[in-house]
Design an enzyme around this catalytic site. Structure first.
Site, PDB file in Angstrom:
ATOM      1  N   ASP A 257       1.513   1.379   4.545  1.00  0.00           N
ATOM      2  CA  ASP A 257       2.750   2.508   4.653  1.00  0.00           C
ATOM      3  C   ASP A 257       2.287   3.119   6.238  1.00  0.00           C
ATOM      4  OD1 ASP A 257       0.628   3.311   2.861  1.00  0.00           O
ATOM      5  OD2 ASP A 257       1.026   5.274   3.757  1.00  0.00           O
ATOM      6  N   ASN A 258       1.128   2.599   6.392  1.00  0.00           N
ATOM      7  CA  ASN A 258       0.428   3.122   7.854  1.00  0.00           C
ATOM      8  C   ASN A 258       0.454   2.000   8.840  1.00  0.00           C
ATOM      9  OD1 ASN A 258       0.113   5.796   7.071  1.00  0.00           O
ATOM     10  ND2 ASN A 258      -2.139   5.450   6.598  1.00  0.00           N
TER      11      ASN A 258
HETATM   12  P1  AMP Z   1      -1.200   9.250   5.167  1.00  0.00           P
HETATM   13  O1  AMP Z   1      -2.461   8.547   4.372  1.00  0.00           O
HETATM   14  O2  AMP Z   1      -1.714  10.463   5.877  1.00  0.00           O
HETATM   15  O3  AMP Z   1      -0.551   8.385   5.984  1.00  0.00           O
HETATM   16  O4  AMP Z   1      -0.268   9.837   4.150  1.00  0.00           O
HETATM   17  C1  AMP Z   1       0.512   9.119   3.014  1.00  0.00           C
HETATM   18  C2  AMP Z   1       1.550   9.721   2.296  1.00  0.00           C
HETATM   19  O5  AMP Z   1       1.306  11.089   2.172  1.00  0.00           O
HETATM   20  C3  AMP Z   1       2.610   9.887   3.348  1.00  0.00           C
HETATM   21  O6  AMP Z   1       3.791   9.517   2.628  1.00  0.00           O
HETATM   22  C4  AMP Z   1       2.740  11.055   3.757  1.00  0.00           C
HETATM   23  O7  AMP Z   1       4.153  11.575   4.213  1.00  0.00           O
HETATM   24  C5  AMP Z   1       2.005  11.946   2.553  1.00  0.00           C
HETATM   25  N1  AMP Z   1       1.574  13.418   2.874  1.00  0.00           N
HETATM   26  C6  AMP Z   1       0.320  13.286   3.402  1.00  0.00           C
HETATM   27  N2  AMP Z   1      -0.115  14.484   3.718  1.00  0.00           N
HETATM   28  C7  AMP Z   1       0.752  15.306   3.268  1.00  0.00           C
HETATM   29  C8  AMP Z   1       1.205  16.798   3.053  1.00  0.00           C
HETATM   30  N3  AMP Z   1       0.642  17.534   3.486  1.00  0.00           N
HETATM   31  N4  AMP Z   1       2.456  16.936   2.583  1.00  0.00           N
HETATM   32  C9  AMP Z   1       3.421  16.074   2.270  1.00  0.00           C
HETATM   33  N5  AMP Z   1       3.112  14.655   2.166  1.00  0.00           N
HETATM   34  C10 AMP Z   1       1.960  14.480   2.650  1.00  0.00           C
HETATM   35 MG    MG Z   2       0.935   7.570   6.670  1.00  0.00          MG
END
Ligand code: AMP
Ligand code: MG
Length: 497
Positions: A257-258
């Site tokens: 997803d990244n």
């Molecule tokens: P990441 O690992 O930061 O790319 O995030 C993985 C998933 O978690 C993605 O769907 C982000 O949108 C969600 N996410 C991360 N941090 C938050 C947050 N503080 N509030 C809502 N969703 C989050």
């Molecule tokens: Mg992400």
């Protein structure tokens, strides 16, 4: 769509936005407005990012309400997109923009640029999260996006950071912020996996056609455009990761997803730049198994392309064709890495030297690892070595504990330089264009963050200025090229953001 000149009367509220992604069917996103950020203040603006969308830094700064997500540009149609993904090798199901909101795209000299708020509040995809981002991670994303761009590595960009004293809970209470970031598209590998895992081939095709028509139109001429699409994304991903390896960048969370469908570095979280060289270094404290260690990044990139390939299989139609597209990865990565390493050592690629060069590179990394040599300083100082004798070795040699081992390697390197009659001055000039003097070391970001938490944003601005020209000698900023101080060895970055 027209491109307009910076400095005209256009302000952020009048941005000539299109809403390309919003023209997809509603299944791909949820329309919504950002949650206002209480009493926002401006932390930083990137002038080059502003120029890209035709705004001056002053015009951006004057639009704090928009930067904070407290108002939207007139033509904005904000939305949160849905996607899924594999996290740490495991299928995680639906994720989506949990705190990011896309609000339109601007035609620029470099093509369309989408704008997103990150940290702008709850969305239907927030799951357990609060929809916010902390100032700490926002400054890190802002600085690193612009630093990677300065390094010439494909990346999303960052326009601004707006902060607020509103507290949010992480390991401790921290203050929140909103980054406005930009990329031609924020579609991820996981955006495709989402529909594949739901057996929704119609949506899968709509998304693939949208991305191909908008970003890869030349692939329409191919016999199987979906296969060509997978091959091209695979190639770009391999190249992006070769670039990461070459500057010692570690992403930290290479979940599908990244992974950008355009081969851009995306979603900066617990990233790091290699300091004391250790090929197994893990920059993300949360990654206990080291899945995303420096040494693992290339193969994880390939693994992620497989996840994308599986999702595209219904469109490509044949396993063999899908496999053939994925087979692009290894040779593309190896060739790009070889090209970049030769450039880093100031060497021309010579067929008859291929085996010897590989051995020279391997010995170099082994030596760097055995001596915990700083990655950035090593390559920058390598440019000072002379082909004829050891008279230029000293600054580089100083980085090693085992000096005889260094001398032995340097002798091999010198012999190799002599084999192509390398010119010292020309080589150093060329090497300085690929071996950065300045990278975003964790401690530099940390100093800027701590000052910002005390409302002093000057360090963010200074760092941004330095990192926009990472290959230039900037003698007035020599301290930013120094080894990390002792206190920095205790710094840890985790997924918490
Ligand atoms: P990441 O690992 O930061 O790319 O995030 C993985 C998933 O978690 C993605 O769907 C982000 O949108 C969600 N996410 C991360 N941090 C938050 C947050 N503080 N509030 C809502 N969703 C989050
Ligand atoms: Mg992400």
């Amino acid at each position: 769509m027209t491109y307009f000149e910076p400095g005209t009367a256009i302000t952020a509220s009048k941005l000539p936005l299109d809403n390309s992604f919003a023209s997809l069917p509603p299944a791909f996103y949820t329309r919504l407005m950002p949650t206002p950020l209480p009493a926002p203040y401006l932390v930083a603006v990137s002038a080059p990012a502003a120029a890209l969308i035709g705004l001056t830094p002053a015009q951006v700064a004057d639009s704090l309400d928009i930067l904070a997500g407290n108002a939207a540009p007139e033509r904005a149609e904000p939305l949160a997109a849905v996607y899924s993904g594999h996290q740490f090798g495991v299928w995680a199901g639906q994720l989506g923009d949990g705190r990011a909101m896309l609000f339109g795209d601007v035609a620029t000299a470099e093509g369309p640029m989408e704008l997103q708020w990150k940290g702008a509040g709850l969305t239907p995809y927030s799951r357990m999260g609060d929809g916010r981002a902390v100032l700490r991670s926002s400054i890190r994303e802002f600085l690193c996006s612009e630093a990677m761009h300065g390094l010439g590595i494909p990346t999303s960009r960052a326009l601004s950071v707006a902060g607020s004293d509103q507290g949010v809970m992480r390991e401790t209470v921290e203050t929140s912020a909103v980054v406005v970031r930009m990329a031609p598209s924020f579609v991820r590998f996981g955006s495709f996996e989402h529909w594949f895992y739901r057996n929704k081939n119609d949506e899968l095709k709509v998304l693939a056609d949208y991305v191909i028509d908008r970003f890869y139109p030349e692939l329409r001429a191919e016999a199987n455009p979906y296969q060509a699409f997978l091959a091209e994304v695979t190639r770009r991903t391999a190249h992006m990761i070769a670039h990461w390896q070459a500057v010692g960048f570690m992403h930290g969370v290479m979940n599908t997803d990244n992974m950008s469908i355009l081969g851009l570095t995306l979603d900066y979280g617990p990233f790091g730049f290699m300091e004391a060289f250790n090929s197994d270094h893990i920059c993300n404290h949360t990654d206990q198994q080291g899945r995303y260690s420096y040494a693992n990044q290339p193969q994880v990139g390939h693994w992620n392309c497989y996840a994308l390939g599986q999702a595209l299989l219904p469109l490509i139609g044949e396993v063999d064709a899908t496999q053939a597209a994925l087979d692009v990865y290894q040779p593309e990565f190896a060739a790009k890495m070889d090209e970049l390493l030769h450039a880093k050592l100031g060497l021309t690629i010579l067929t008859e030297q291929a085996d010897a060069d590989r051995a020279l590179f391997d010995a170099m990394f082994a030596l760097m690892q055995a001596n915990s040599v700083d990655f950035t300083l090593f390559f920058r100082r390598l440019g000072g070595v002379k082909a004829a004798d050891a008279s230029g070795d000293e600054p580089l040699r100083d980085l090693f504990i085992d000096r005889p081992a260094f001398d032995a390697w340097a002798a091999q390197y010198r012999a190799r330089l002599q084999a192509e009659a390398s010119d010292d001055a020309a080589r150093q000039l060329a090497m300085n264009k690929v071996n950065p003097k300045y990278v975003l070391r964790n401690y530099l970001a940390q100093v800027a963050i701590e000052k910002s938490q005390n409302k002093d944003f000057t360090e963010v601005e200074r760092l941004l200025t330095v990192l926009q020209r990472p290959y230039d000698e900037q003698p007035e900023h020599d301290q930013y090229a120094a080894l990390p101080p002792d206190w920095a060895s205790h710094l840890e970055v985790s997924c918490s953001s």
